[in-house]
Motif scaffolding. Sequence first.
Motif, short mmCIF file in Angstrom:
data_model
loop_
_atom_site.label_atom_id
_atom_site.label_comp_id
_atom_site.label_asym_id
_atom_site.label_seq_id
_atom_site.Cartn_x
_atom_site.Cartn_y
_atom_site.Cartn_z
N ILE A 1 -43.63 -67.18 -58.16
CA ILE A 1 -43.32 -67.77 -56.78
C ILE A 1 -42.14 -66.67 -56.06
O ILE A 1 -41.07 -66.65 -56.90
N LEU A 2 -42.36 -66.56 -55.07
CA LEU A 2 -41.52 -65.41 -54.33
C LEU A 2 -40.13 -66.37 -53.92
O LEU A 2 -40.37 -67.13 -53.02
N TYR A 3 -38.97 -66.24 -54.32
CA TYR A 3 -37.83 -67.14 -53.75
C TYR A 3 -36.95 -66.19 -52.97
O TYR A 3 -35.93 -66.69 -52.02
N ALA A 4 -36.97 -64.96 -53.23
CA ALA A 4 -35.87 -64.19 -52.16
C ALA A 4 -36.57 -62.78 -51.89
O ALA A 4 -37.36 -62.40 -53.07
N ARG A 5 -36.27 -62.04 -51.11
CA ARG A 5 -36.44 -60.69 -50.97
C ARG A 5 -35.00 -59.75 -50.96
O ARG A 5 -34.00 -60.61 -50.75
N THR A 6 -35.31 -58.55 -51.25
CA THR A 6 -34.03 -57.99 -51.40
C THR A 6 -34.18 -56.44 -50.80
O THR A 6 -35.30 -55.98 -50.77
N GLN A 7 -33.06 -56.08 -50.10
CA GLN A 7 -32.95 -54.55 -49.67
C GLN A 7 -32.14 -54.05 -50.71
O GLN A 7 -31.19 -54.67 -51.33
N ARG A 8 -32.52 -52.54 -51.30
CA ARG A 8 -31.61 -52.08 -52.28
C ARG A 8 -30.05 -52.23 -51.95
O ARG A 8 -29.54 -51.80 -50.76
N PHE A 9 -29.15 -52.55 -52.94
CA PHE A 9 -27.86 -52.53 -52.89
C PHE A 9 -27.32 -53.59 -51.94
O PHE A 9 -26.29 -53.47 -51.25
N CYS A 10 -28.24 -54.67 -51.57
CA CYS A 10 -27.64 -55.70 -50.47
C CYS A 10 -27.90 -57.15 -51.47
O CYS A 10 -28.83 -57.30 -52.16
N ALA A 11 -27.09 -58.09 -50.87
CA ALA A 11 -27.42 -59.50 -51.30
C ALA A 11 -28.81 -59.82 -50.94
O ALA A 11 -29.46 -59.37 -50.18
N PRO A 12 -29.44 -60.69 -51.90
CA PRO A 12 -30.75 -61.18 -51.73
C PRO A 12 -31.03 -62.25 -50.58
O PRO A 12 -29.77 -62.80 -49.95
#
Length: 449
Positions: A35-46
């Motif tokens: 289950i997808l709980y968050a997305r991230t951009q590299r070197f950034c908070a979720p």
Amino acid sequence: MHHAEPIEQDTPRFTIPAGEIIGWRDRGVIRATGILYARTQRFCAPEDEPPATDLIYATKWSPALPQNTIPELNEALGVSAREFHPREGELHLSVTVPDSPSTGPRPVMVWIHGGSYVFGAGDLSVFDVRPLALEQDVIVVAVNYRLGLLGFLGGYANRPANLGLLDIISALRWINTNIAAMGGDPSNVTLFGHSSGGDAAAHLMIAEGTEGLFQRVIIQSAPLGISRGRAKMSAKMSQKAVTLKDDAPLDEILRVQPHVAKAARGFGLKSSMPFGSQYGHYPLPAESQADAAWRRVAPKFDVFIGHTAEETAMFLVMSPNLMRLRKLPLIGETATRAMVASTTHKVYKRDALKFARRHAKAGGNAYVYRLDWGKGRYPFGAAHTIELPLLLGEPASWQYADLVKHVDEATLLEHGQRLRALWADFARDGQLPPTGQLEPQIMEWWQAS
């Protein structure tokens, strides 16, 4: 992921705040995996995943986060490199629920895998949480979080530190919001983390933004003895990492990561786990404030903390040089045994005891354990990770693991059931008898005072 095929009548479904989830049945439990709980951009908070409008098909295992494989560790645990299909940019968790009617909301246990903050995944076959959920009537959630350079360095060039911790906090928010609709009790959540996962669990107690998200922690073999005094080492590593561009190809990041880790050499035992949680960076307090922070939160948490009798034998077996020393006639075994005893004390034992005593003195409820299972069994003995075949998975999951090569299935199963019962007893109400042991020679525990 659009599935056109009709959904069968008895397919498990959960209608939860996150959306409509389609799970699957697996020998006595219901799984909702990947289950997808968050997305991230590299070197950034979720960024927490918003509720879905389409059906969520939770029928595949969570993909691993990007990492370099460690062949020696794969052999010890019996894990194949094929199990890692890393994906960057998405964070997943998996929920395992007993497939039986329940008398009330079930306790929730959250598995935080270890691996020195550079290795591992929540859904590895050896970490199967099905037996724990099934035997103990608890809900188990396995969480993935960012590792290595992408999750546990930062603090330089506008790249935040502790991103992996922020990932786990995001997962805990997801659990807090959604687990009641899956039959779990959001006010009875226990984190159980092994090694760096135990280190993460300990630090989440004093992290900003975790209030009310969990009530108990089981801290297994956390390297707390090397979690302090790391700022200079991290700064040196950062100098190596700063040349990487934010949008560098992923394989370049993984190629550079070992070079960044090498910059930690010369910092003693600490350099054996170069990546880690960093004090003085959100969400953690300054290092000088950490003890006071743990004292302050002590009354809110039940703690069960411990170590194995011969933790560092694991790293001995993984080092060809040390194994050569071990095989020297007359002195080899004695010398390596002394080394294992002293490093186990410095990295794991001393600080686990300190942690428990501080917690108890500050009004918290704490138990300490020592796991002796496997002691005297060559070459690993009661080494780091030795409780995992007892706690997670079943004999079939561990059939390729060097760690338990000469243990028969019946023993693994029977001793495993005892350890799982103890872990779940603690998760239910935070209480254990003030002293006790699991026979035969599995472990002993006592209440800290």
